[in-house]
Structure formats: C-alpha cells, structure tokens
Design a protein around this motif. Sequence first.
Motif, PDB file in Angstrom:
ATOM      1  N   LEU A  45      21.838 -70.081 -50.682  1.00 43.87           N
ATOM      2  CA  LEU A  45      23.018 -69.337 -50.256  1.00 43.87           C
ATOM      3  C   LEU A  45      22.686 -67.901 -49.872  1.00 43.87           C
ATOM      4  O   LEU A  45      23.406 -67.280 -49.096  1.00 43.87           O
ATOM      5  CB  LEU A  45      24.091 -69.340 -51.357  1.00 43.87           C
ATOM      6  CG  LEU A  45      24.675 -70.724 -51.679  1.00 43.87           C
ATOM      7  CD1 LEU A  45      25.692 -70.622 -52.813  1.00 43.87           C
ATOM      8  CD2 LEU A  45      25.297 -71.367 -50.452  1.00 43.87           C
ATOM      9  N   ARG A  46      21.599 -67.365 -50.393  1.00 49.48           N
ATOM     10  CA  ARG A  46      21.202 -65.983 -50.085  1.00 49.48           C
ATOM     11  C   ARG A  46      20.114 -65.903 -49.020  1.00 49.48           C
ATOM     12  O   ARG A  46      20.099 -64.994 -48.200  1.00 49.48           O
ATOM     13  CB  ARG A  46      20.714 -65.287 -51.357  1.00 49.48           C
ATOM     14  CG  ARG A  46      21.821 -65.064 -52.351  1.00 49.48           C
ATOM     15  CD  ARG A  46      21.309 -64.371 -53.580  1.00 49.48           C
ATOM     16  NE  ARG A  46      20.990 -62.988 -53.227  1.00 49.48           N
ATOM     17  CZ  ARG A  46      20.299 -62.181 -54.002  1.00 49.48           C
ATOM     18  NH1 ARG A  46      19.845 -62.605 -55.152  1.00 49.48           N
ATOM     19  NH2 ARG A  46      20.050 -60.950 -53.618  1.00 49.48           N
ATOM     20  N   HIS A  47      19.139 -66.847 -49.067  1.00 50.46           N
ATOM     21  CA  HIS A  47      17.961 -66.728 -48.204  1.00 50.46           C
ATOM     22  C   HIS A  47      17.654 -67.986 -47.401  1.00 50.46           C
ATOM     23  O   HIS A  47      16.562 -68.072 -46.819  1.00 50.46           O
ATOM     24  CB  HIS A  47      16.735 -66.373 -49.051  1.00 50.46           C
ATOM     25  CG  HIS A  47      16.906 -65.157 -49.882  1.00 50.46           C
ATOM     26  ND1 HIS A  47      16.992 -63.892 -49.341  1.00 50.46           N
ATOM     27  CD2 HIS A  47      17.037 -65.004 -51.221  1.00 50.46           C
ATOM     28  CE1 HIS A  47      17.151 -63.017 -50.317  1.00 50.46           C
ATOM     29  NE2 HIS A  47      17.202 -63.656 -51.456  1.00 50.46           N
ATOM     30  N   GLY A  48      18.528 -68.960 -47.374  1.00 46.86           N
ATOM     31  CA  GLY A  48      18.227 -70.211 -46.681  1.00 46.86           C
ATOM     32  C   GLY A  48      17.077 -70.926 -47.374  1.00 46.86           C
ATOM     33  O   GLY A  48      17.036 -70.995 -48.596  1.00 46.86           O
ATOM     34  N   VAL A  49      16.129 -71.424 -46.595  1.00 48.04           N
ATOM     35  CA  VAL A  49      15.003 -72.154 -47.187  1.00 48.04           C
ATOM     36  C   VAL A  49      13.797 -71.246 -47.440  1.00 48.04           C
ATOM     37  O   VAL A  49      12.713 -71.730 -47.759  1.00 48.04           O
ATOM     38  CB  VAL A  49      14.580 -73.360 -46.316  1.00 48.04           C
ATOM     39  CG1 VAL A  49      15.673 -74.402 -46.273  1.00 48.04           C
ATOM     40  CG2 VAL A  49      14.183 -72.918 -44.926  1.00 48.04           C
ATOM     41  N   LYS A  50      13.974 -69.949 -47.309  1.00 51.46           N
ATOM     42  CA  LYS A  50      12.877 -69.008 -47.552  1.00 51.46           C
ATOM     43  C   LYS A  50      12.879 -68.559 -49.011  1.00 51.46           C
ATOM     44  O   LYS A  50      13.926 -68.448 -49.642  1.00 51.46           O
ATOM     45  CB  LYS A  50      13.012 -67.793 -46.643  1.00 51.46           C
ATOM     46  CG  LYS A  50      12.879 -68.130 -45.178  1.00 51.46           C
ATOM     47  CD  LYS A  50      13.030 -66.906 -44.325  1.00 51.46           C
ATOM     48  CE  LYS A  50      12.902 -67.243 -42.854  1.00 51.46           C
ATOM     49  NZ  LYS A  50      13.124 -66.067 -42.022  1.00 51.46           N
ATOM     50  N   THR A  51      11.691 -68.293 -49.527  1.00 49.51           N
ATOM     51  CA  THR A  51      11.526 -67.774 -50.886  1.00 49.51           C
ATOM     52  C   THR A  51      11.380 -66.262 -50.791  1.00 49.51           C
ATOM     53  O   THR A  51      10.427 -65.760 -50.179  1.00 49.51           O
ATOM     54  CB  THR A  51      10.280 -68.397 -51.545  1.00 49.51           C
ATOM     55  OG1 THR A  51      10.453 -69.820 -51.577  1.00 49.51           O
ATOM     56  CG2 THR A  51      10.068 -67.870 -52.948  1.00 49.51           C
ATOM     57  N   GLU A  52      12.308 -65.531 -51.383  1.00 52.94           N
ATOM     58  CA  GLU A  52      12.328 -64.075 -51.242  1.00 52.94           C
ATOM     59  C   GLU A  52      11.037 -63.427 -51.748  1.00 52.94           C
ATOM     60  O   GLU A  52      10.556 -62.461 -51.154  1.00 52.94           O
ATOM     61  CB  GLU A  52      13.543 -63.473 -51.931  1.00 52.94           C
ATOM     62  CG  GLU A  52      13.639 -61.969 -51.827  1.00 52.94           C
ATOM     63  CD  GLU A  52      13.530 -61.406 -50.407  1.00 52.94           C
ATOM     64  OE1 GLU A  52      13.053 -60.262 -50.269  1.00 52.94           O
ATOM     65  OE2 GLU A  52      13.902 -62.080 -49.428  1.00 52.94           O
ATOM     66  N   ALA A  53      10.448 -63.944 -52.827  1.00 58.55           N
ATOM     67  CA  ALA A  53       9.188 -63.371 -53.332  1.00 58.55           C
ATOM     68  C   ALA A  53       8.091 -63.473 -52.278  1.00 58.55           C
ATOM     69  O   ALA A  53       7.290 -62.548 -52.111  1.00 58.55           O
ATOM     70  CB  ALA A  53       8.757 -64.079 -54.621  1.00 58.55           C
ATOM     71  N   PHE A  54       8.063 -64.564 -51.537  1.00 60.06           N
ATOM     72  CA  PHE A  54       7.059 -64.734 -50.492  1.00 60.06           C
ATOM     73  C   PHE A  54       7.380 -63.858 -49.283  1.00 60.06           C
ATOM     74  O   PHE A  54       6.487 -63.256 -48.681  1.00 60.06           O
ATOM     75  CB  PHE A  54       6.946 -66.204 -50.088  1.00 60.06           C
ATOM     76  CG  PHE A  54       5.829 -66.487 -49.132  1.00 60.06           C
ATOM     77  CD1 PHE A  54       4.528 -66.083 -49.420  1.00 60.06           C
ATOM     78  CD2 PHE A  54       6.052 -67.159 -47.947  1.00 60.06           C
ATOM     79  CE1 PHE A  54       3.485 -66.340 -48.542  1.00 60.06           C
ATOM     80  CE2 PHE A  54       5.019 -67.430 -47.065  1.00 60.06           C
ATOM     81  CZ  PHE A  54       3.737 -67.025 -47.365  1.00 60.06           C
ATOM     82  N   GLU A  55       8.650 -63.769 -48.934  1.00 58.73           N
ATOM     83  CA  GLU A  55       9.044 -62.902 -47.821  1.00 58.73           C
ATOM     84  C   GLU A  55       8.690 -61.444 -48.126  1.00 58.73           C
ATOM     85  O   GLU A  55       8.246 -60.709 -47.245  1.00 58.73           O
ATOM     86  CB  GLU A  55      10.536 -63.045 -47.533  1.00 58.73           C
ATOM     87  CG  GLU A  55      10.934 -64.433 -47.045  1.00 58.73           C
ATOM     88  CD  GLU A  55      10.168 -64.887 -45.816  1.00 58.73           C
ATOM     89  OE1 GLU A  55      10.096 -64.106 -44.840  1.00 58.73           O
ATOM     90  OE2 GLU A  55       9.651 -66.012 -45.820  1.00 58.73           O
ATOM     91  N   ALA A  56       8.875 -61.032 -49.379  1.00 62.58           N
ATOM     92  CA  ALA A  56       8.502 -59.672 -49.785  1.00 62.58           C
ATOM     93  C   ALA A  56       6.993 -59.479 -49.657  1.00 62.58           C
ATOM     94  O   ALA A  56       6.519 -58.414 -49.233  1.00 62.58           O
ATOM     95  CB  ALA A  56       8.963 -59.391 -51.209  1.00 62.58           C
ATOM     96  N   HIS A  57       6.227 -60.509 -49.986  1.00 64.45           N
ATOM     97  CA  HIS A  57       4.770 -60.426 -49.855  1.00 64.45           C
ATOM     98  C   HIS A  57       4.367 -60.275 -48.389  1.00 64.45           C
ATOM     99  O   HIS A  57       3.493 -59.458 -48.055  1.00 64.45           O
ATOM    100  CB  HIS A  57       4.117 -61.662 -50.470  1.00 64.45           C
ATOM    101  CG  HIS A  57       2.632 -61.653 -50.367  1.00 64.45           C
ATOM    102  ND1 HIS A  57       1.840 -60.769 -51.069  1.00 64.45           N
ATOM    103  CD2 HIS A  57       1.785 -62.401 -49.617  1.00 64.45           C
ATOM    104  CE1 HIS A  57       0.576 -60.973 -50.756  1.00 64.45           C
ATOM    105  NE2 HIS A  57       0.515 -61.956 -49.875  1.00 64.45           N
ATOM    106  N   ILE A  58       4.999 -61.029 -47.518  1.00 69.34           N
ATOM    107  CA  ILE A  58       4.702 -60.912 -46.086  1.00 69.34           C
ATOM    108  C   ILE A  58       5.025 -59.494 -45.610  1.00 69.34           C
ATOM    109  O   ILE A  58       4.246 -58.883 -44.867  1.00 69.34           O
ATOM    110  CB  ILE A  58       5.478 -61.973 -45.265  1.00 69.34           C
ATOM    111  CG1 ILE A  58       4.942 -63.368 -45.589  1.00 69.34           C
ATOM    112  CG2 ILE A  58       5.380 -61.681 -43.766  1.00 69.34           C
ATOM    113  CD1 ILE A  58       5.771 -64.505 -45.008  1.00 69.34           C
TER     114      ILE A  58
END
Length: 169
Positions: A45-58
């Motif tokens: 509901l917040r990030h779709g199918v993305k993992t926020e911890a990984f997006e932050a790493h990118i």
Amino acid sequence: MPLHLESIDVQDELAEARSALIVSCPVCPPVSLAMQRGAPWLEPLRHGVKTEAFEAHIRDVRDSLERRGIKTGVFRMWIPSPMMCVWTSGQRKRLLKRAADYDAVVVLGCDSARVSVERALAPTDTRVVLAMQLTGLTNALARFERPMTVTLTENTLVRDDGSVHDIAA
C-alpha cells in the motif's frame, strides 16, 4: 530460498568511470537488505512491490557515485522474469540498449546476476562491477501485519558450511 547478499564498496573499481548504470535484481537483494535493516520486506500500500530498504540502498549508491561526479541511472527488470539469473534474450537486448550511454554497470545482485549482465554486454567494452557479495542463504519467517505489510522475523544466515547465524538489524 533467497541468497543472502551484503553490500561491498566498489568506489575504487569505479575511479575512472564517468557514468554508471545501476542494475538491480528485485529478489534476493531486497530480502537481504530488509533483514539486515530490520525493515519491512513488502508494504504494497505504501511502496507497491518495491522494498523500501532496498530502494534506500539504491539511492545511497547513486548519491555516493554522484558526489564523485559520476552520472548515474537505474535499470530494472520485472517482466517476464524479474530475477536476473533467468532473463530472456529480450531482457538482455533491453539492457544492452540502455547501457550504451554508460561506461560502467554496477550490479546489485549475486554472481549469477553479474554473469547475466556480462553476457548481455559482451559486444561492448562496458565495465561490469559487482557491488554485493554472497555470504550464504537466508532463512526467515514471513509475518503478515495489517495493513498489508510483510516483515521478516527469525532472520538467519545459513553459511555453506551449514552454520546458522542470527541476523540482527
């Protein structure tokens, strides 16, 4: 059974690069980083199918490179197979076309992901740099929380010698 991957510093390997395309696998790296950071794995509901911890790493990788004057971009693959170790020829062609504007590709994934990128870029002289290392296999308990959040608990790393280690966030 996702692979457990940990980030490694690749700044020295990119010292001569003017531009770098970050190619990320959406399977094992997000699980690994969610476990390492004690963050939710999925929050649709917040990030779709993305993992926020990984997006932050990118974002961290991009910021670090851009502070050194290296232009960055991000390449993602979801369909028909998101895993970089099981790409189609069409996915390889898409990467080849996208990487044409970069002199280095940073792979956020395992050694198999690196091989997929190297094969896709074989006709070029684009440098491929692996920015994660395999440290074992992950084992966790998926826990569903309201509203639609999946966290990973009882996080352990299983090394190839069979030893089991708790992963503390």
